[in-house]
Design a protein around this motif. Structure first.
Motif, PDB file in Angstrom:
ATOM      1  N   ILE A 208      41.874  53.066  69.423  1.00 16.30           N
ATOM      2  CA  ILE A 208      40.880  53.996  69.968  1.00 16.30           C
ATOM      3  C   ILE A 208      39.662  54.081  69.046  1.00 16.30           C
ATOM      4  CG2 ILE A 208      40.457  56.428  70.499  1.00 16.30           C
ATOM      5  CD1 ILE A 208      43.425  56.542  71.371  1.00 16.30           C
ATOM      6  N   GLU A 209      39.909  54.150  67.748  1.00  9.82           N
ATOM      7  CA  GLU A 209      38.802  54.173  66.810  1.00  9.82           C
ATOM      8  C   GLU A 209      38.000  52.874  66.872  1.00  9.82           C
ATOM      9  OE1 GLU A 209      37.772  56.663  65.013  1.00  9.82           O
ATOM     10  OE2 GLU A 209      39.377  57.966  65.742  1.00  9.82           O
ATOM     11  N   PHE A 210      38.690  51.766  67.054  1.00  8.28           N
ATOM     12  CA  PHE A 210      38.002  50.483  67.181  1.00  8.28           C
ATOM     13  C   PHE A 210      37.151  50.447  68.445  1.00  8.28           C
ATOM     14  CE2 PHE A 210      37.931  46.080  68.786  1.00  8.28           C
ATOM     15  CZ  PHE A 210      37.268  45.466  67.730  1.00  8.28           C
ATOM     16  N   LEU A 211      37.660  51.013  69.526  1.00  9.41           N
ATOM     17  CA  LEU A 211      36.909  51.047  70.779  1.00  9.41           C
ATOM     18  C   LEU A 211      35.622  51.853  70.629  1.00  9.41           C
ATOM     19  CD1 LEU A 211      36.806  50.367  73.814  1.00  9.41           C
ATOM     20  CD2 LEU A 211      38.110  52.459  74.243  1.00  9.41           C
ATOM     21  N   SER A 212      35.695  52.956  69.883  1.00  9.10           N
ATOM     22  CA  SER A 212      34.499  53.768  69.682  1.00  9.10           C
ATOM     23  C   SER A 212      33.482  53.087  68.782  1.00  9.10           C
ATOM     24  CB  SER A 212      34.889  55.124  69.078  1.00  9.10           C
ATOM     25  OG  SER A 212      35.435  54.949  67.768  1.00  9.10           O
ATOM     26  N   ALA A 213      33.919  52.073  68.018  1.00  8.22           N
ATOM     27  CA  ALA A 213      33.012  51.386  67.095  1.00  8.22           C
ATOM     28  C   ALA A 213      32.307  50.191  67.737  1.00  8.22           C
ATOM     29  CB  ALA A 213      33.779  50.919  65.858  1.00  8.22           C
ATOM     30  N   ILE A 214      32.690  49.824  68.957  1.00  3.81           N
ATOM     31  CA  ILE A 214      32.047  48.677  69.609  1.00  3.81           C
ATOM     32  C   ILE A 214      30.633  49.058  70.014  1.00  3.81           C
ATOM     33  CG2 ILE A 214      32.140  47.099  71.567  1.00  3.81           C
ATOM     34  CD1 ILE A 214      35.148  47.436  71.615  1.00  3.81           C
ATOM     35  N   PRO A 215      29.618  48.304  69.612  1.00  6.48           N
ATOM     36  CA  PRO A 215      28.234  48.628  70.000  1.00  6.48           C
ATOM     37  C   PRO A 215      28.051  48.563  71.512  1.00  6.48           C
ATOM     38  CG  PRO A 215      28.281  47.031  68.191  1.00  6.48           C
ATOM     39  CD  PRO A 215      29.682  47.149  68.702  1.00  6.48           C
ATOM     40  N   SER A 216      27.200  49.425  72.033  1.00  2.88           N
ATOM     41  CA  SER A 216      26.990  49.472  73.476  1.00  2.88           C
ATOM     42  C   SER A 216      26.386  48.176  74.004  1.00  2.88           C
ATOM     43  CB  SER A 216      26.083  50.655  73.823  1.00  2.88           C
ATOM     44  OG  SER A 216      24.832  50.545  73.165  1.00  2.88           O
ATOM     45  N   VAL A 217      25.575  47.511  73.180  1.00  2.16           N
ATOM     46  CA  VAL A 217      24.968  46.269  73.639  1.00  2.16           C
ATOM     47  C   VAL A 217      26.029  45.185  73.826  1.00  2.16           C
ATOM     48  CG1 VAL A 217      24.472  45.381  71.323  1.00  2.16           C
ATOM     49  CG2 VAL A 217      23.034  44.687  73.252  1.00  2.16           C
ATOM     50  N   VAL A 218      27.092  45.225  73.038  1.00  4.32           N
ATOM     51  CA  VAL A 218      28.181  44.257  73.199  1.00  4.32           C
ATOM     52  C   VAL A 218      28.910  44.515  74.512  1.00  4.32           C
ATOM     53  CG1 VAL A 218      30.356  43.442  72.234  1.00  4.32           C
ATOM     54  CG2 VAL A 218      28.440  43.952  70.718  1.00  4.32           C
ATOM     55  N   LEU A 219      29.188  45.776  74.812  1.00  4.22           N
ATOM     56  CA  LEU A 219      29.812  46.102  76.089  1.00  4.22           C
ATOM     57  C   LEU A 219      28.909  45.701  77.246  1.00  4.22           C
ATOM     58  CD1 LEU A 219      31.423  49.595  75.375  1.00  4.22           C
ATOM     59  CD2 LEU A 219      32.592  47.430  75.724  1.00  4.22           C
ATOM     60  N   GLY A 220      27.605  45.914  77.079  1.00  4.88           N
ATOM     61  CA  GLY A 220      26.669  45.506  78.117  1.00  4.88           C
ATOM     62  C   GLY A 220      26.687  44.007  78.339  1.00  4.88           C
ATOM     63  N   PHE A 221      26.769  43.244  77.258  1.00  4.64           N
ATOM     64  CA  PHE A 221      26.832  41.791  77.379  1.00  4.64           C
ATOM     65  C   PHE A 221      28.113  41.358  78.100  1.00  4.64           C
ATOM     66  CE2 PHE A 221      28.182  37.677  75.560  1.00  4.64           C
ATOM     67  CZ  PHE A 221      27.121  36.894  76.000  1.00  4.64           C
ATOM     68  N   LEU A 222      29.242  41.988  77.747  1.00  2.00           N
ATOM     69  CA  LEU A 222      30.495  41.687  78.440  1.00  2.00           C
ATOM     70  C   LEU A 222      30.401  42.067  79.914  1.00  2.00           C
ATOM     71  CD1 LEU A 222      33.117  42.870  75.786  1.00  2.00           C
ATOM     72  CD2 LEU A 222      32.496  40.519  76.371  1.00  2.00           C
ATOM     73  N   GLY A 223      29.686  43.154  80.190  1.00  2.00           N
ATOM     74  CA  GLY A 223      29.500  43.549  81.582  1.00  2.00           C
ATOM     75  C   GLY A 223      28.704  42.524  82.362  1.00  2.00           C
ATOM     76  N   ILE A 224      27.664  41.960  81.745  1.00  2.00           N
ATOM     77  CA  ILE A 224      26.858  40.934  82.415  1.00  2.00           C
ATOM     78  C   ILE A 224      27.677  39.672  82.664  1.00  2.00           C
ATOM     79  CG2 ILE A 224      24.886  39.392  82.114  1.00  2.00           C
ATOM     80  CD1 ILE A 224      23.476  41.633  80.616  1.00  2.00           C
ATOM     81  N   VAL A 225      28.416  39.248  81.665  1.00  2.00           N
ATOM     82  CA  VAL A 225      29.117  37.966  81.741  1.00  2.00           C
ATOM     83  C   VAL A 225      30.393  38.058  82.574  1.00  2.00           C
ATOM     84  CG1 VAL A 225      30.278  36.188  80.377  1.00  2.00           C
ATOM     85  CG2 VAL A 225      28.165  37.231  79.533  1.00  2.00           C
ATOM     86  N   VAL A 226      31.169  39.134  82.404  1.00  2.00           N
ATOM     87  CA  VAL A 226      32.505  39.201  82.993  1.00  2.00           C
ATOM     88  C   VAL A 226      32.576  40.209  84.138  1.00  2.00           C
ATOM     89  CG1 VAL A 226      34.949  39.643  82.534  1.00  2.00           C
ATOM     90  CG2 VAL A 226      33.528  38.538  80.787  1.00  2.00           C
ATOM     91  N   LEU A 227      32.279  41.483  83.846  1.00  2.00           N
ATOM     92  CA  LEU A 227      32.545  42.544  84.808  1.00  2.00           C
ATOM     93  C   LEU A 227      31.676  42.437  86.054  1.00  2.00           C
ATOM     94  CD1 LEU A 227      34.180  45.060  85.401  1.00  2.00           C
ATOM     95  CD2 LEU A 227      32.446  46.412  84.193  1.00  2.00           C
TER      96      LEU A 227
END
Length: 315
Positions: free
Chosen positions: A133-152
């Motif tokens: 959970i702590e690791f999840l909170s440390a993921i930068p939002s831009v990284v999640l956005g990139f994963l959203g563009i590529v995968v989600l």
């Protein structure tokens, strides 16, 4: 005999002097620490007040050119057209839609995870889950956005047979991942703060473990869980980079979760660099910031009120 008494008296005086010096040093340090904390507190309040003052001064200037009604209830956001329009209703609707979707996803998962971590998981599993959970909170939002563009976005497009996967649903799913750590951590703390007597008394009366969790512990920790949900909403509604990358950024009132949307935060981030300083568009973006600030402030005040009410009832 007299000499030994004088030595004892002298030793007592020396001990008293040393004790007095220590007390004086402690008082000086306490005084300095109190003053430093006071100065830092006042400084933070002044800085926040100046930020608010700058924001309101720049935003209110918009209403010299645009009426409050057209700004708050206008359905068109066309700031760079021939006849510019500054209606923020599409932006507010997009923000609320993405936030609502994120909360519908994150609240059941977050509260369920908190219950499992606090009441069910073995100690080793609990430690591992907290690290994740702590690791999840440390993921930068831009990284999640990139994963959203590529995968989600591709998954959403294929699953729902859409022409584009950049929808409000895509943004909601990613924002829910960002709100989960807040909801899980605070809900877990609320459950762990309950006295052990609640569990023991319920089990002693014949209730099962799950009956104890859902009929005793969750209601008793409801104020902390509600506060966690409200703070999660504040986290979701204030997200910028992720929603700007995956929601499609169409400045129109969305019909459903499967259409493109645009949030207030994404609008400010995307357009601020292209505005003329002290122009109408520039002031409009600050006015959008004022509306966003008011929304998040109300959410935080509700969370704070619920949390303090729960503490008073607990006493």
């Amino acid at each position: 005999m007299l000499g030994s008494q004088e030595m004892v008296v002298n030793e007592e005086k020396m001990v008293h002097r040393k004790s007095l010096k220590r007390n004086i040093k402690h008082r000086i340090w306490e005084y300095l620490i109190e003053k430093i904390i006071f100065i830092l507190g006042i400084t933070s309040v002044v800085i926040i007040s100046l930020i608010f003052l700058f924001l309101f001064r720049s935003g209110i200037a918009l209403f010299k050119d645009v009426s409050v009604k057209d700004f708050l209830f206008g359905s068109n956001w066309f700031p760079i057209s021939v006849n510019p329009q500054y209606g923020i209703l599409p932006l507010v609707t997009g923000s609320l839609l993405v936030t609502t979707g994120a909360i519908l996803i994150s609240v059941p998962i977050g509260v369920g995870c908190a219950i499992y971590i606090s009441e069910v998981a073995p100690p080793k599993t609990k430690t591992v889950l907290k690290v994740i959970i702590e690791f999840l909170s440390a993921i930068p939002s831009v990284v999640l956005g990139f994963l959203g563009i590529v995968v989600l976005s591709s998954w959403v497009r294929i699953t729902f047979n859409l022409s584009s996967g950049f929808t409000a649903l895509t943004g909601s799913i990613l924002v829910s991942l960002m709100a989960l750590p807040t909801i899980i951590s605070i809900s877990d703390d609320a459950l762990n703060a309950l006295p052990m007597e609640y569990r023991e008394a319920s089990l002693a009366l014949g209730a099962t473990k799950w009956e104890t969790i859902f009929n005793v512990l969750v209601p008793a920790a409801s104020s902390g869980i509600i506060a966690a949900i409200m703070l999660g909403i504040g986290r979701a509604i204030g997200e910028t980079m992720t929603v700007m990358m995956v929601t499609g950024n169409a400045a129109k009132i969305p019909d459903s979760f499967l259409t493109s949307a645009r949030t207030m935060t994404a609008t400010i981030a995307a357009e601020m660099g292209d505005t003329v300083r002290n122009g109408t568009h520039y002031h409009a973006l600050f006015a959008v910031g004022i509306v966003l600030l008011m929304m998040t402030t109300v959410i935080n005040l509700i969370a704070d009120f619920v949390l303090h009410r729960g503490r008073r009832e607990g006493r």
